[in-house]
Write a protein that holds these residues in place. Structure first.
Motif, mmCIF file in Angstrom:
data_model
loop_
_atom_site.group_PDB
_atom_site.id
_atom_site.type_symbol
_atom_site.label_atom_id
_atom_site.label_comp_id
_atom_site.label_asym_id
_atom_site.label_seq_id
_atom_site.Cartn_x
_atom_site.Cartn_y
_atom_site.Cartn_z
ATOM 1 N N UNK A 1 93.593 73.240 7.289
ATOM 2 C CA UNK A 1 93.772 71.803 7.359
ATOM 3 C C UNK A 1 93.094 71.215 8.571
ATOM 4 N N UNK A 2 93.199 69.904 8.701
ATOM 5 C CA UNK A 2 92.621 69.198 9.833
ATOM 6 C C UNK A 2 93.701 68.703 10.766
ATOM 7 N N UNK A 3 93.743 69.269 11.974
ATOM 8 C CA UNK A 3 94.742 68.870 12.973
ATOM 9 C C UNK A 3 94.259 67.614 13.678
ATOM 10 N N UNK A 4 95.087 66.569 13.706
ATOM 11 C CA UNK A 4 94.725 65.286 14.310
ATOM 12 C C UNK A 4 95.160 65.279 15.770
ATOM 13 N N UNK A 5 94.160 65.298 16.665
ATOM 14 C CA UNK A 5 94.446 65.293 18.105
ATOM 15 C C UNK A 5 94.575 63.882 18.650
ATOM 16 N N UNK A 6 93.839 62.937 18.053
ATOM 17 C CA UNK A 6 93.857 61.560 18.545
ATOM 18 C C UNK A 6 93.596 60.594 17.405
ATOM 19 N N UNK A 7 94.303 59.477 17.420
ATOM 20 C CA UNK A 7 94.085 58.399 16.458
ATOM 21 C C UNK A 7 93.613 57.174 17.229
ATOM 22 N N UNK A 8 92.450 56.647 16.869
ATOM 23 C CA UNK A 8 91.883 55.502 17.573
ATOM 24 C C UNK A 8 92.673 54.238 17.259
ATOM 25 N N UNK A 9 92.936 53.412 18.277
ATOM 26 C CA UNK A 9 93.670 52.156 18.049
ATOM 27 C C UNK A 9 92.956 51.260 17.048
ATOM 28 N N UNK A 29 92.267 51.631 14.082
ATOM 29 C CA UNK A 29 91.422 52.321 13.103
ATOM 30 C C UNK A 29 92.112 52.342 11.748
ATOM 31 N N UNK A 30 91.392 52.828 10.734
ATOM 32 C CA UNK A 30 91.975 52.941 9.400
ATOM 33 C C UNK A 30 93.184 53.863 9.405
ATOM 34 N N UNK A 31 93.072 54.978 10.134
ATOM 35 C CA UNK A 31 94.187 55.924 10.214
ATOM 36 C C UNK A 31 95.382 55.303 10.917
ATOM 37 N N UNK A 32 95.127 54.569 11.993
ATOM 38 C CA UNK A 32 96.206 53.923 12.751
ATOM 39 C C UNK A 32 96.933 52.905 11.881
ATOM 40 N N UNK A 33 96.185 52.102 11.150
ATOM 41 C CA UNK A 33 96.804 51.083 10.306
ATOM 42 C C UNK A 33 97.588 51.685 9.148
ATOM 43 N N UNK A 34 97.193 52.902 8.728
ATOM 44 C CA UNK A 34 97.898 53.559 7.620
ATOM 45 C C UNK A 34 99.148 54.296 8.084
ATOM 46 N N UNK A 35 99.282 54.525 9.409
ATOM 47 C CA UNK A 35 100.470 55.198 9.920
ATOM 48 C C UNK A 35 100.278 56.651 10.281
ATOM 49 N N UNK A 36 99.059 57.156 10.258
ATOM 50 C CA UNK A 36 98.791 58.538 10.662
ATOM 51 C C UNK A 36 98.891 58.638 12.178
ATOM 52 N N UNK A 37 99.462 59.754 12.672
ATOM 53 C CA UNK A 37 99.710 59.913 14.094
ATOM 54 C C UNK A 37 99.102 61.211 14.622
ATOM 55 N N UNK A 38 98.874 61.226 15.934
ATOM 56 C CA UNK A 38 98.423 62.454 16.586
ATOM 57 C C UNK A 38 99.468 63.541 16.368
ATOM 58 N N UNK A 39 99.010 64.758 16.055
ATOM 59 C CA UNK A 39 99.914 65.862 15.742
ATOM 60 C C UNK A 39 100.067 66.103 14.260
ATOM 61 N N UNK A 40 99.646 65.123 13.446
ATOM 62 C CA UNK A 40 99.665 65.319 11.997
ATOM 63 C C UNK A 40 98.612 66.351 11.596
ATOM 64 N N UNK A 41 98.863 67.020 10.477
ATOM 65 C CA UNK A 41 97.884 67.946 9.908
ATOM 66 C C UNK A 41 97.571 67.475 8.495
ATOM 67 N N UNK A 42 96.305 67.112 8.266
ATOM 68 C CA UNK A 42 95.877 66.661 6.943
ATOM 69 C C UNK A 42 95.492 67.888 6.121
ATOM 70 N N UNK A 43 96.193 68.103 5.022
ATOM 71 C CA UNK A 43 95.991 69.317 4.214
ATOM 72 C C UNK A 43 95.398 69.025 2.840
ATOM 73 N N UNK A 44 95.304 67.746 2.457
ATOM 74 C CA UNK A 44 94.715 67.420 1.153
ATOM 75 C C UNK A 44 94.225 65.977 1.153
ATOM 76 N N UNK A 45 93.192 65.724 0.353
ATOM 77 C CA UNK A 45 92.686 64.365 0.155
ATOM 78 C C UNK A 45 92.544 64.126 -1.342
ATOM 79 N N UNK A 46 93.191 63.093 -1.817
ATOM 80 C CA UNK A 46 93.209 62.772 -3.247
ATOM 81 C C UNK A 46 93.634 63.975 -4.087
ATOM 82 N N UNK A 47 94.586 64.729 -3.549
ATOM 83 C CA UNK A 47 95.155 65.863 -4.269
ATOM 84 C C UNK A 47 94.363 67.147 -4.176
ATOM 85 N N UNK A 48 93.189 67.142 -3.524
ATOM 86 C CA UNK A 48 92.355 68.332 -3.383
ATOM 87 C C UNK A 48 92.543 68.910 -1.980
ATOM 88 N N UNK A 49 92.741 70.230 -1.853
ATOM 89 C CA UNK A 49 93.013 70.833 -0.539
ATOM 90 C C UNK A 49 91.893 70.595 0.473
#
Length: 463
Positions: free
Chosen positions: A302-310, A312-332
């Motif tokens: 997966x992709x470990x998120x170390x920083x979320x830019x103020x 940004x798209x990720x920030x507005x969606x609620x993703x936070x530093x420390x999250x691990x993204x393991x799938x996109x649109x249902x695909x690993x």
């Protein structure tokens, strides 16, 4: 505006026919080493001999040879010596303008519109691009757009009776699937080789900025660049791009851009004339055993998120530093590099669903990607007198910044310099590259480009 490219519907084959095809393909590989059997008739004792010929009869007319002439700046490239591109003298160590001729391959993806996809490095800096079809016809092509960061380019020709190739869903590929590479190595003419998918999601190779390669052992060599990697149905699964060749030749490790990634990028070029790259607005690392242990994760991928830019798209969606993204649109998602490449091929303002592990819980976020304003634009596609300049949008100054100008290029000869800020054309204010393109499109005569250099406003006249 050209109609968006839509892949043709995949041929429907039964599960039984796929099993038979795979078995026959394996038999064909075994038989090729027996010269005594080479001239056997199509049937022996009533049994049909295995062959890829029927599939190739449909696929090969869609693969073309490309020859180019032009000039380019020969300079040191930030590419490991082991990785050899299939085209030109890209790895030489000098810094000067030199004429060149080169050969490559391309794939017809839309026969009605005459769209041909190839690699950017095949046609980069080309002044003339000639296409040779399988039936021998030679046609000059025009460049519709390209994306150097992913090494994709789109050409167009005007011709009748073209054959296009069907697209496969490259997300469904598995290691071990059979592959066939079609291209024109060493200028010999169309050549076909076979192999398997050796690995998926290859990245961090420092070949391109956005990497999510299919790795294959199908023999590909110089001149195959931009050619087709197909499955046993004759559907396009990738665009052959680079090889790992310490000696400059094939050693059974080649890389292809997945068809889904190519399709996303080409659709943007058709619609906008350039890639409007989406951006998530995060930095991070690929999950490994050390990160998994430190963060008490139950996954090593997966992709470990170390920083979320103020903001940004990720920030507005609620993703936070420390999250691990393991799938996109249902695909690993296996790594941060894969995440970056997939996001980078999706257009700005598109929505994606990201599956995230946070504090042991699995959550899903819908993210609307923003546009990457720092992306360099191929200025030559805007106006010939801007060729050699690298342009970026500056949202704060609401202007277009010239990041770099190649010495001896048309932009350099016109008087543009790195650091110039374009704020207008004639009497019209320019705020971004899109407006600059609109002002220069289909115009003739003398144009007055208003720039700011240092603290001085001045005009540069181009024709």
């Amino acid at each position: 505006m050209k109609k968006p490219f839509k892949p043709s519907a995949s041929a429907k084959l039964s599960k039984l026919s796929l099993v038979i095809s795979a078995a026959l393909f394996s038999s064909a590989l075994a038989l090729t080493s027996a010269p005594a059997l080479a001239n056997l008739p199509p049937q022996v004792d009533g049994h049909v001999m295995p062959s890829l010929a029927p599939m190739l009869e449909h696929a090969t007319p869609a693969v073309v040879s490309i020859s180019v002439v032009g000039t380019h700046e020969v300079s040191q490239q930030n590419v490991p010596e082991a990785f050899k591109f299939f085209f030109g003298n890209r790895g030489q160590n000098q810094a000067q303008q030199r004429p060149f001729r080169g050969l490559g391959s391309g794939v017809i993806i839309d026969s009605d519109e005459g769209y041909i996809v190839t690699n950017n490095h095949v046609i980069e800096n080309a002044d003339k691009i000639m296409i040779t079809l399988k039936d021998g016809r030679q046609i000059e092509a025009k460049k519709l757009g390209s994306d150097a960061k992913s090494d994709i380019a789109l050409l167009q020709i005007e011709a009748k009776n073209l054959h296009s190739i069907k697209l496969a869903d490259s997300d469904n590929l598995r290691v071990g699937d059979f592959t066939v590479a079609i291209g024109s190595p060493f200028g010999l003419g169309q050549t076909v080789t076979s192999g398997i998918v050796s690995a998926l999601g290859r990245s961090n190779l420092n070949i391109e900025q956005y990497e999510d390669f299919i790795q294959t052992d199908a023999a590909i060599n110089s001149g195959n660049s931009g050619g087709a990697l197909v499955n046993l149905r004759g559907e396009l699964i990738g665009i052959n791009t680079a090889i790992l060749g310490p000696g400059g030749g094939n050693v059974g490790i080649g890389f292809a851009i997945p068809s889904n990634m190519m399709h996303n990028l080409v659709s943007q070029i058709i619609e906008f004339g350039e890639v409007h790259r989406g951006i998530l607005g995060v930095s991070g690392h690929s999950v490994n055993s050390e990160i998994a242990k430190a963060m008490e994760l139950e996954t090593n991928q997966g992709g470990f998120i170390a920083q979320v830019m103020p903001d940004s798209a990720a920030d507005e969606a609620g993703i936070k530093a420390g999250d691990v993204i393991v799938a996109m649109n249902g695909k690993p998602i296996k790594s941060f590099f894969e995440l970056r490449a997939k996001i980078g091929s999706i257009g700005a303002n598109k929505k994606v669903n990201l599956t995230v592990i946070r504090d042991g819980d699995t959550k899903t976020f819908t993210v609307k990607l923003k546009q990457d304003q720092s992306a360099e634009i191929a200025a030559a596609s805007i106006h010939t007198m801007l060729k050699g300049a690298q342009l970026t949008n500056d949202s704060k100054k609401q202007a277009v910044v010239i990041e770099n100008v190649a010495e001896g290029s048309p932009a350099h000869m016109a008087g543009f310099k790195a650091g110039d800020i374009i704020i207008g054309v004639n009497r019209s204010r320019i705020k971004d590259i899109a407006q600059l393109r609109d002002q220069l499109k289909d115009t003739s005569g003398v144009l007055a480009i208003n720039i700011i250099r240092g603290n001085i406003s001045q005009y540069i006249m181009i024709r």
